[in-house]
Write an enzyme that holds these catalytic residues in place. Structure first.
Site, PDB file in Angstrom:
ATOM      1  N   GLY A  84     148.395  57.288 -15.964  1.00  0.00           N
ATOM      2  CA  GLY A  84     148.798  58.520 -16.640  1.00  0.00           C
ATOM      3  C   GLY A  84     148.225  59.804 -16.079  1.00  0.00           C
ATOM      4  CG  ASN A 128     152.370  62.643 -12.312  1.00  0.00           C
ATOM      5  OD1 ASN A 128     152.480  63.762 -11.805  1.00  0.00           O
ATOM      6  ND2 ASN A 128     152.330  61.530 -11.597  1.00  0.00           N
ATOM      7  CG  HIS A 136     160.721  58.478  -6.706  1.00  0.00           C
ATOM      8  ND1 HIS A 136     160.392  57.199  -7.092  1.00  0.00           N
ATOM      9  CD2 HIS A 136     160.969  58.423  -5.375  1.00  0.00           C
ATOM     10  CE1 HIS A 136     160.450  56.398  -6.032  1.00  0.00           C
ATOM     11  NE2 HIS A 136     160.801  57.113  -4.977  1.00  0.00           N
TER      12      HIS A 136
HETATM   13  C1  GRF Z   1     153.297  58.547  -9.661  1.00  0.00           C
HETATM   14  O1  GRF Z   1     153.141  58.504  -8.265  1.00  0.00           O
HETATM   15  C2  GRF Z   1     154.734  58.820 -10.029  1.00  0.00           C
HETATM   16  O2  GRF Z   1     155.394  59.640  -9.129  1.00  0.00           O
HETATM   17  C3  GRF Z   1     155.333  57.431  -9.984  1.00  0.00           C
HETATM   18  O3  GRF Z   1     154.328  56.587 -10.510  1.00  0.00           O
HETATM   19  C4  GRF Z   1     153.045  57.178 -10.293  1.00  0.00           C
HETATM   20  C5  GRF Z   1     152.398  57.292 -11.637  1.00  0.00           C
HETATM   21  O4  GRF Z   1     151.066  57.734 -11.558  1.00  0.00           O
HETATM   22  N1  GRF Z   1     156.584  57.403 -10.690  1.00  0.00           N
HETATM   23  P1  GRF Z   1     150.320  58.258 -12.843  1.00  0.00           P
HETATM   24  O5  GRF Z   1     150.376  57.143 -13.888  1.00  0.00           O
HETATM   25  O6  GRF Z   1     151.012  59.490 -13.304  1.00  0.00           O
HETATM   26  O7  GRF Z   1     148.908  58.513 -12.418  1.00  0.00           O
END
Ligand code: GRF
Length: 216
Positions: free
Chosen positions: A13, A15, A110
């Site tokens: 998590g 992001n 993505h």
């Molecule tokens: C990120 O690289 C996002 O782009 C992809 O999965 C990863 C998730 O990372 N869809 P986080 O859980 O947000 O650290």
């Protein structure tokens, strides 16, 4: 009036955290009302709660069908008054009917410059292809995996000697800048999907659809 937004996660998590932190500003147009993880042990659930955000596990394994799982998710989101969803490392394929229900209110990040390198192992495949510029994309979700109208992209340089891990880490830093910026555009109504393209009603310098570090 802030748009009530949910974040769907499956893992750490980071992001999600970037979105929660951005949404703390008074003038940010979205409020993170709920975090849902399909994996009960996702680290992101604990992080969300530490930030004071309601966070709920809805374990997909407890449902007989994808549709039943998604109905529970939609029910939880609508009960919380959510009308915008950010997928952030959410590792379940969504059915066409879920995507239609949330059409143009469902966004994803993505870690590639779409439409290149959809799916998993993105960075390893980008390195194997010898690309010199990698990056990430925020887009409205359509039924086909990692497809849909592109809202914003960030370009990230590939450095000599990069491994999938070092490249992923550099792209992730860009993700943390680009996702909050893209959500702000969508939540404020300045980014709109018209068919398969996104139109941005803002001067380019205020809302650039591309964040790019200088390539020297
Ligand atoms: C990120 O690289 C996002 O782009 C992809 O999965 C990863 C998730 O990372 N869809 P986080 O859980 O947000 O650290």
């Amino acid at each position: 009036m802030k748009r009530k937004t949910a974040i769907l996660i499956s893992g750490r998590g980071s992001n999600m955290t970037a979105l929660i932190e951005a949404a703390r500003s008074d003038d940010y147009p979205a409020e993170i009302a709920l975090v849902v993880s399909n994996r009960p042990n996702a680290a992101g659930l604990r992080t969300a709660r530490r930030h004071g955000i309601p966070a709920r596990a809805i374990d997909h394994k407890e449902f007989e069908t994808r549709e039943a799982f998604e109905a529970e998710v939609t029910g939880a989101l609508e009960a919380a008054g959510v009308d915008l969803i950010c997928l952030a490392g959410f590792m379940r394929i969504l059915t066409e009917s879920f995507v239609k229900h949330w059409q143009d209110r469902l966004i994803n990040i993505h870690p590639s410059l779409l439409p290149a390198f959809k799916g998993v192992d993105t960075h390893a495949r980008a390195l194997a292809a010898g690309v010199k510029i990698a990056g990430c994309t925020v887009h409205f979700v359509r039924a086909a995996m990692d497809s849909g109208p592109i809202i914003m992209q960030a370009a990230v340089r590939v450095l000599p000697g990069d491994s999938a891990e070092t490249l992923a880490a550099r792209v992730l830093e860009a993700e943390h800048r680009v996702y909050p910026a893209a959500l702000a555009l969508v939540a404020s109504g300045r980014a709109r999907a018209v068919g398969e393209l996104v139109f941005i009603d803002a001067p380019a310098r205020e809302a650039p659809p591309l964040y790019s570090p200088p390539v020297d």
